[in-house]
Design a protein around this motif. Structure first.
Motif, PDB file in Angstrom:
ATOM      1  N   HIS A  85       0.865  -1.183   0.000  1.00 43.25           N
ATOM      2  CA  HIS A  85       0.000   0.000   0.000  1.00 43.25           C
ATOM      3  C   HIS A  85       0.903   1.236   0.000  1.00 43.25           C
ATOM      4  N   ILE A  86       0.791   2.049  -1.037  1.00 46.58           N
ATOM      5  CA  ILE A  86       1.682   3.198  -1.218  1.00 46.58           C
ATOM      6  C   ILE A  86       0.852   4.422  -1.579  1.00 46.58           C
ATOM      7  N   SER A  87       1.191   5.558  -0.982  1.00 47.03           N
ATOM      8  CA  SER A  87       0.617   6.828  -1.440  1.00 47.03           C
ATOM      9  C   SER A  87       1.667   7.557  -2.268  1.00 47.03           C
ATOM     10  N   ILE A  88       1.231   8.091  -3.416  1.00 51.99           N
ATOM     11  CA  ILE A  88       2.122   8.796  -4.340  1.00 51.99           C
ATOM     12  C   ILE A  88       1.557  10.178  -4.617  1.00 51.99           C
ATOM     13  N   LEU A  89       2.412  11.180  -4.532  1.00 51.32           N
ATOM     14  CA  LEU A  89       2.067  12.553  -4.912  1.00 51.32           C
ATOM     15  C   LEU A  89       2.913  12.937  -6.112  1.00 51.32           C
ATOM     16  N   ASP A  90       2.244  13.295  -7.212  1.00 50.03           N
ATOM     17  CA  ASP A  90       2.923  13.698  -8.442  1.00 50.03           C
ATOM     18  C   ASP A  90       2.982  15.221  -8.495  1.00 50.03           C
ATOM     19  N   VAL A  91       4.195  15.759  -8.467  1.00 46.25           N
ATOM     20  CA  VAL A  91       4.407  17.207  -8.501  1.00 46.25           C
ATOM     21  C   VAL A  91       4.477  17.664  -9.953  1.00 46.25           C
ATOM     22  N   ALA A  92       3.676  18.672 -10.299  1.00 48.61           N
ATOM     23  CA  ALA A  92       3.524  19.124 -11.691  1.00 48.61           C
ATOM     24  C   ALA A  92       3.003  17.970 -12.531  1.00 48.61           C
ATOM     25  N   ILE A 117       7.109  10.895  -3.395  1.00 47.02           N
ATOM     26  CA  ILE A 117       6.870  12.055  -4.241  1.00 47.02           C
ATOM     27  C   ILE A 117       7.520  11.776  -5.588  1.00 47.02           C
ATOM     28  N   VAL A 118       6.766  11.913  -6.662  1.00 45.85           N
ATOM     29  CA  VAL A 118       7.322  11.731  -8.003  1.00 45.85           C
ATOM     30  C   VAL A 118       7.175  13.025  -8.793  1.00 45.85           C
ATOM     31  N   CYS A 119       7.990  13.141  -9.832  1.00 50.75           N
ATOM     32  CA  CYS A 119       7.950  14.331 -10.674  1.00 50.75           C
ATOM     33  C   CYS A 119       8.519  13.946 -12.028  1.00 50.75           C
ATOM     34  N   SER A 120       7.811  14.281 -13.094  1.00 46.34           N
ATOM     35  CA  SER A 120       8.239  13.894 -14.439  1.00 46.34           C
ATOM     36  C   SER A 120       8.312  15.103 -15.369  1.00 46.34           C
ATOM     37  N   ALA A 128       8.106  13.851   1.827  1.00 44.04           N
ATOM     38  CA  ALA A 128       8.089  12.423   1.489  1.00 44.04           C
ATOM     39  C   ALA A 128       8.349  11.579   2.729  1.00 44.04           C
ATOM     40  N   ALA A 129       7.471  10.622   2.972  1.00 44.67           N
ATOM     41  CA  ALA A 129       7.670   9.711   4.105  1.00 44.67           C
ATOM     42  C   ALA A 129       8.715   8.645   3.800  1.00 44.67           C
ATOM     43  N   VAL A 130       8.790   8.230   2.550  1.00 44.27           N
ATOM     44  CA  VAL A 130       9.692   7.132   2.184  1.00 44.27           C
ATOM     45  C   VAL A 130      10.766   7.576   1.194  1.00 44.27           C
ATOM     46  N   GLY A 131      10.404   8.337   0.169  1.00 43.49           N
ATOM     47  CA  GLY A 131      11.412   8.741  -0.791  1.00 43.49           C
ATOM     48  C   GLY A 131      10.853   9.567  -1.932  1.00 43.49           C
ATOM     49  N   VAL A 132      11.748   9.953  -2.824  1.00 41.34           N
ATOM     50  CA  VAL A 132      11.424  10.803  -3.963  1.00 41.34           C
ATOM     51  C   VAL A 132      12.026  10.182  -5.220  1.00 41.34           C
ATOM     52  N   VAL A 133      11.266  10.234  -6.324  1.00 39.47           N
ATOM     53  CA  VAL A 133      11.772   9.784  -7.620  1.00 39.47           C
ATOM     54  C   VAL A 133      11.444  10.856  -8.655  1.00 39.47           C
ATOM     55  N   VAL A 134      12.471  11.348  -9.330  1.00 38.91           N
ATOM     56  CA  VAL A 134      12.313  12.394 -10.337  1.00 38.91           C
ATOM     57  C   VAL A 134      12.787  11.857 -11.679  1.00 38.91           C
ATOM     58  N   SER A 135      11.953  12.007 -12.694  1.00 40.10           N
ATOM     59  CA  SER A 135      12.315  11.626 -14.065  1.00 40.10           C
ATOM     60  C   SER A 135      12.415  12.890 -14.910  1.00 40.10           C
ATOM     61  N   ASP A 136      13.496  12.996 -15.654  1.00 35.78           N
ATOM     62  CA  ASP A 136      13.616  14.175 -16.517  1.00 35.78           C
ATOM     63  C   ASP A 136      14.505  13.854 -17.717  1.00 35.78           C
ATOM     64  N   LEU A 137      14.542  14.799 -18.638  1.00 35.00           N
ATOM     65  CA  LEU A 137      15.360  14.677 -19.830  1.00 35.00           C
ATOM     66  C   LEU A 137      16.841  14.811 -19.482  1.00 35.00           C
ATOM     67  N   ARG A 138      17.687  14.196 -20.313  1.00 32.46           N
ATOM     68  CA  ARG A 138      19.128  14.423 -20.244  1.00 32.46           C
ATOM     69  C   ARG A 138      19.524  15.330 -21.400  1.00 32.46           C
ATOM     70  N   ARG A 139      20.296  16.333 -21.115  1.00 35.72           N
ATOM     71  CA  ARG A 139      20.749  17.233 -22.168  1.00 35.72           C
ATOM     72  C   ARG A 139      21.828  16.538 -23.000  1.00 35.72           C
ATOM     73  N   SER A 140      21.562  16.368 -24.273  1.00 35.25           N
ATOM     74  CA  SER A 140      22.515  15.698 -25.155  1.00 35.25           C
ATOM     75  C   SER A 140      22.110  15.937 -26.604  1.00 35.25           C
ATOM     76  N   ARG A 141      23.065  15.806 -27.501  1.00 30.13           N
ATOM     77  CA  ARG A 141      22.766  15.982 -28.914  1.00 30.13           C
ATOM     78  C   ARG A 141      21.882  14.844 -29.428  1.00 30.13           C
ATOM     79  N   GLY A 142      22.135  13.621 -28.929  1.00 30.55           N
ATOM     80  CA  GLY A 142      21.297  12.497 -29.318  1.00 30.55           C
ATOM     81  C   GLY A 142      19.858  12.698 -28.895  1.00 30.55           C
ATOM     82  N   GLY A 143      19.656  13.175 -27.660  1.00 32.64           N
ATOM     83  CA  GLY A 143      18.308  13.440 -27.177  1.00 32.64           C
ATOM     84  C   GLY A 143      17.616  14.529 -27.974  1.00 32.64           C
TER      85      GLY A 143
END
Length: 235
Positions: free
Chosen positions: A54-61, A128-131, A153-168
Motif C-alpha cells: 500500500h503506497i501513497s504517491i504525490l505527483d508534482v507538476a 513524491i514523483v515528478c516527471s 516524502a515519508a519514504v522517498g522521492v523519484v524524479v524523471s527528466d530529460l538528459r541534455r545531449s545531442r542524441g536526445g
C-alpha cells in the motif's frame, strides 16, 4: 556536450489558449506512452518502497497525469495498491488529469498550486514523483522544489527528466513530429532538451537541496532518474 540554454516554453505561458494547451498535453501524453515513461518510474518507486503493498504517491507538476496513472496501472498488475494525488499550477492540466483518471477508473486527489512559488505546504505522501518538470526551472528553483519534495516524502522521492545531449535533441525533433500535430510540442520539445540538465548537474543540485546520498541513473530514451530514500517508512 551541449551548453544549457533555457528559454521560455510556450506551455509555460499562463495565458496560453486552453484548447491549444489541451492539444499539447495530449501530444505529450502520446510521447510519454511511446517512451514508456511510466515503466522505469514504477520500478524505482517499487525499489525504494521495498515491497510495500500500500503506497501513497504525490505527483508534482502532474500535467495530464498519464505518467503517474500508468504507474498506478503497473502497480495494480504487481498487486500493489496506490493512492494517487497530484499538484499542478494549471487548471487546464488538472482538468486533463481528472478526465484521464476517470477514463482509467483511478481515484485521484488534485490540488492547484504553484510549487515553485508556494511549495508543497502540508501535502504528504509516501513517495513524491515528478516527471519532465524540473528542466523548466533555473538551478535555484530546482533546489527549492527538490528540498520541498524530500521534506514531505515519508519514504522517498523519484524524479524523471530529460538528459541534455545531442542524441536526445535529435530524438525529440523526430518523435515530436511523428506523434503529434501540436506546433507547441514541436517547439517545446527542442527547447526542453536544450534546457535539460546532465546527471552530474542533477545530483549536485539534489545534494545542495539536502538530499542524502541521491542516486541518478540514465534510462531510455535519453532520460534520467534521480531518487533518494528518506528515513521514514511506508504507511
Amino acid at each position: 556536450m551541449m551548453p544549457r540554454v533555457r528559454q521560455p516554453e510556450l506551455m509555460d505561458d499562463p495565458g496560453l489558449d486552453p484548447a491549444r494547451h489541451r492539444q499539447a498535453l495530449r501530444g505529450l501524453a502520446r510521447l510519454n506512452a511511446l517512451s514508456r515513461a511510466d515503466a522505469p518510474l514504477w520500478r524505482e518507486v517499487r525499489a525504494i518502497t521495498r515491497g510495500s503493498r500500500h503506497i501513497s504517491i504525490l505527483d508534482v507538476a502532474i500535467g495530464s497525469g498519464e505518467v503517474s496513472l500508468g504507474v498506478v496501472e503497473r502497480a495494480r498488475r504487481d498487486d500493489v495498491d496506490v493512492r494517487l494525488s497530484g499538484v499542478d499550477r494549471s487548471e487546464t492540466a488538472l482538468g486533463e488529469a481528472r478526465a484521464a483518471a476517470a477514463r482509467r477508473g483511478v481515484p485521484i486527489d488534485l490540488v492547484q498550486r504553484d510549487v515553485v512559488r508556494d511549495g508543497l505546504g502540508d501535502l504528504r505522501a509516501d513517495v513524491i514523483v515528478c516527471s519532465l518538470f524540473l528542466h523548466h526551472l533555473d538551478p535555484a528553483e530546482v533546489e527549492r522544489v527538490l528540498a520541498e519534495m524530500i521534506r514531505v516524502a515519508a519514504v522517498g522521492v523519484v524524479v524523471s527528466d530529460l538528459r541534455r545531449s545531442r542524441g536526445g535533441y535529435g530524438v525529440a525533433a523526430l518523435a515530436s513530429r511523428l506523434m503529434t500535430r501540436s506546433p507547441i510540442v514541436h517547439a517545446d520539445a527542442l527547447l526542453s532538451v536544450r534546457a535539460a540538465y546532465t546527471p552530474e548537474e542533477f545530483r549536485a543540485m539534489a545534494i545542495r537541496a539536502g538530499w542524502t546520498q541521491p542516486a541518478v541513473r540514465n534510462v531510455w530514451p535519453w532520460r534520467m532518474l534521480l531518487s533518494c530514500r528518506t528515513q521514514g517508512e511506508s504507511r
